[in-house]
Enzyme design. Sequence first.
Site, PDB file in Angstrom:
ATOM      1  N   ASP A   1     -22.510  18.686  11.847  1.00 53.16           N
ATOM      2  CA  ASP A   1     -21.190  18.438  12.418  1.00 53.16           C
ATOM      3  C   ASP A   1     -20.785  19.454  13.472  1.00 53.16           C
ATOM      4  O   ASP A   1     -19.792  19.265  14.174  1.00 53.16           O
ATOM      5  CB  ASP A   1     -20.129  18.530  11.308  1.00 53.16           C
ATOM      6  CG  ASP A   1     -20.014  17.241  10.536  1.00 53.16           C
ATOM      7  OD1 ASP A   1     -20.351  16.196  11.086  1.00 53.16           O
ATOM      8  OD2 ASP A   1     -19.594  17.310   9.369  1.00 53.16           O
TER       9      ASP A   1
HETATM   10  C1  BGC Z   1     -18.006  22.828   8.955  1.00 55.07           C
HETATM   11  C2  BGC Z   1     -18.917  21.698   8.666  1.00 55.07           C
HETATM   12  C3  BGC Z   1     -18.108  20.483   8.307  1.00 55.07           C
HETATM   13  C4  BGC Z   1     -17.087  20.200   9.396  1.00 55.07           C
HETATM   14  C5  BGC Z   1     -16.207  19.026   9.114  1.00 55.07           C
HETATM   15  C6  BGC Z   1     -16.982  22.446   9.952  1.00 55.07           C
HETATM   16  O1  BGC Z   1     -16.064  23.485  10.119  1.00 55.07           O
HETATM   17  O2  BGC Z   1     -18.740  23.946   9.370  1.00 55.07           O
HETATM   18  O3  BGC Z   1     -19.809  22.032   7.629  1.00 55.07           O
HETATM   19  O4  BGC Z   1     -18.934  19.390   8.151  1.00 55.07           O
HETATM   20  O5  BGC Z   1     -16.262  21.320   9.575  1.00 55.07           O
HETATM   21  O6  BGC Z   1     -15.373  19.244   8.040  1.00 55.07           O
HETATM   22  C1  NOJ Z   2     -20.520  19.335   5.746  1.00 57.13           C
HETATM   23  C2  NOJ Z   2     -20.279  17.895   5.959  1.00 57.13           C
HETATM   24  O1  NOJ Z   2     -19.621  17.349   4.854  1.00 57.13           O
HETATM   25  C3  NOJ Z   2     -21.568  17.165   6.201  1.00 57.13           C
HETATM   26  O2  NOJ Z   2     -21.309  15.827   6.490  1.00 57.13           O
HETATM   27  C4  NOJ Z   2     -22.344  17.814   7.303  1.00 57.13           C
HETATM   28  O3  NOJ Z   2     -23.557  17.144   7.422  1.00 57.13           O
HETATM   29  C5  NOJ Z   2     -22.579  19.275   7.026  1.00 57.13           C
HETATM   30  N1  NOJ Z   2     -21.331  19.901   6.795  1.00 57.13           N
HETATM   31  C6  NOJ Z   2     -23.314  19.981   8.148  1.00 57.13           C
HETATM   32  O4  NOJ Z   2     -22.507  20.180   9.245  1.00 57.13           O
END
Ligand code: BGC
Ligand code: NOJ
Length: 831
Positions: free
Chosen positions: A499
């Site tokens: 993400d």
């Molecule tokens: C985090 C991710 C997460 C995304 C959406 C980011 O701040 O690092 O792991 O998936 O937010 O919630």
């Molecule tokens: C947490 C999110 O819930 C997931 O969808 C994503 O793949 C990982 N972070 C990596 O960014």
Amino acid sequence: MQYNNSASYGHFDDETREYVITRPDTPYPWINYLGCEDFYGLFSNTSGGYCFYRDARMLRLTRYRYNNVPADAGGRYFYLRDHAEDEISGYARQDVWSPSWMPIKSKLDRYECRHGLGYSCISSARNGLAFSQLSFVPLKDNCEIHKITLTNETKVEKNIDIFSFVEFCLWNANDDMTNFQRNYSIGEVEVEGSAIYHKTEYRERRNHYAVWSVNVPISGFDTDRETFLGLYNGFDHPQTVFAGAANNFIASGWAPIGSHHIEVPLKPGESKTFVFVLGYCENSEDQKWESLHVINKAPAKALLEKYNSAEAVDTALAELKEYWDKLLSRFSMQTDDKTLVRMVNVWNQYQCMVTFNMSRSASYFESGIGRGMGFRDSNQDLLGFVHLVPERARMRILDIAATQMSDGSAYHQYQPLTKRGNNDIGSGFNDDPLWLICGVAAYIKETGDYSILDEQVPFDNDQALSDSLFVHLKRSFDYTLNNLGPHGLPLIGRADWNDCLNLNCFSKTPGESFQTTANYESGIAESVLIAGIFAFTGPDYAEICRRTSRKEEAERAEKAIAAMIETINTHGWDGNWFLRAYDAMGKKIGSHECEDGQIFIESNGFAVMADIGINDGRAIRALDSVKEKLETAYGIVLQQPAYKEYHLELGEISSYPPGYKENAGIFCHNNPWITIAETRVGRGERAFETYKRICPAYREDDSKLRRVEPYAYAQMVAGKDAPRFGEAKNSWLTGTAAWAFVSITQYILGIRPVFDGLLIDPCIPPGIKSFSITRYFRGAVYKITVDNTAGVEKGIASISMDGKVLDNKILPPMEEGSIHEVMVVMGSSKN
Ligand code: BGC
Ligand code: NOJ
């Protein structure tokens, strides 16, 4: 701090399937989840936490303050007061304490918290008064039960007061913590007998209330926080408890709470038990009222009647235990390594249930307000859950698919209560659609139930746009093909699985969401990871087509997959590992040419999982590069070198200080991808090594450093670039649970559901000489013994079932209720 001297914080009790915490001041609150389907509680080792019905944002019963000082303040508290006259002076003296340690933190002479499967039990003692609290959510009812037992362990009579305490949340957890100009004026309660009813907003648009009751007459009650605590007191100094008498005050606005006062005289050796119930009740519109402004309490009374005795509670607990016995009997293993056995048989599966239920919504790191259910997350969570309750997995798949758009893209998240996609996050995460194929394929392989493909499922929750689930899969598959970039690789969109790789974002404004901002729709940023996911999961789509008489579609899919693999080979290979992506300028990410972020874990994991480069040695080269450049003692970091500066063209990944989260943290979720990849190249020793490094039970001795629960996977462990290298965060709600379970059971132990049955294909360290597995599969039970006297990593010399030698490695589905003995001998492969 009083407990600093003890070296450990607890231990596993394998017999009872509990984790036993032996001191209350754990390095972080160590929690458990109560509840299986609709009603849930988060419950810490000091009785902190909160509960909700179905949706932690919309229907929260009790209030919890995240990021509070001190940590973990707020829960279901029972204050105890021991009062007596001093025998010599005649003066009254009293002792007030929290038997769960928090919030008063008085010294306890004994303390133990046992977190079991869906229940927790805290027991403690102070000055000869023993306390125990059994807390759980019964299987079929929407309530938390707290069974409290007090025992006088001294030789003199004791006079104890119990003051219970919960603070009600005004249902919508987001509004509850922001909208004080309204909320301070709307709180309403009713009290009848020992039952305290929280009915805020019931007079207008709500048809539900909460009840907090105890099964004995009370001496008094409190319903207003200020009156109970004193305006300038914390939870650790409730003035009412110190005064020794409740105020019998009916809250009006401000902060409604529920507190019972019970006086408990205890003879030497005597025990008394009380059952507290915190329930959620609904009435239909025409049954809301008993009389003017008096709520209809019938559903609450029925609930309280049901759990009005310790015996009724014990029966409900026994049912809960039986439920878990049954679930866990569907997959269990035996081998010499106790740590492995406890993870596989109990804790990993338990966490898979939790992640299935919660997705990423409510933990001690996820507030329950923001995320709801994730599209890609829930599809992956299914992978570790589908063998437990396939019927629920089926329903979940249909819910998720209904949030897909008709072009195949998907809402990234949806709210569990409404099942509607979240507009504030929207769609455009271009990996999302493929995970639906992955989830559905896992379901069909587990169950053999192809009928799910014929279910009519709306697009974007619009019934008028319904089509079969199969069509949803086709749209998923085609979404990738319809969105290819200049190299023929899939366009990344807002982001793929990572993400934080926001290649079209270019955000300069503080506070702007990296997830939703697209200031630079390049139309060219591409993801090698999505290509790898396509190559891994695409064949399942093709196979589903073939098996449902869609031969042409199968062939079309196979061609597209072959072409994608070709593209990965041409444009996704960097010489010693797989590239990660191309950015909005067409520049490489995850290449030796880059300054930072030269090599990433994700694309290497998925490419090899898809068997790319196995025949020409590139798979091994990629995995060796991962080992050399990314592996640490606590797991494999996401990429290296960590980004030192913020890169406008990369987005959130470079916003994290080096070593945290996606910027070179050990992002546990994708470690199992490497584990699985290692089994694809036959390296059982390496596979198991990578499995163990992130596995919490193997890290139990590092609890002080790691901080979070040793019985649950964490999303992230700080990487080697971080000052707090080895410290874990974001425990519980992580796709790691499902993927770790898949990696160990399906690829290392190698008992893998496939379309035709149960494939046997272990890839283990040569030192594991034998193991056995009992696996429930499509109605039959397979008792599988694997003999590795030969000491190989992979390869099967023979398989026999019920004494008959099989000529392939797949155990066929057998008659409902039948039991089969399977003998597997590892050695040099005969086929
Ligand atoms: C985090 C991710 C997460 C995304 C959406 C980011 O701040 O690092 O792991 O998936 O937010 O919630
Ligand atoms: C947490 C999110 O819930 C997931 O969808 C994503 O793949 C990982 N972070 C990596 O960014």
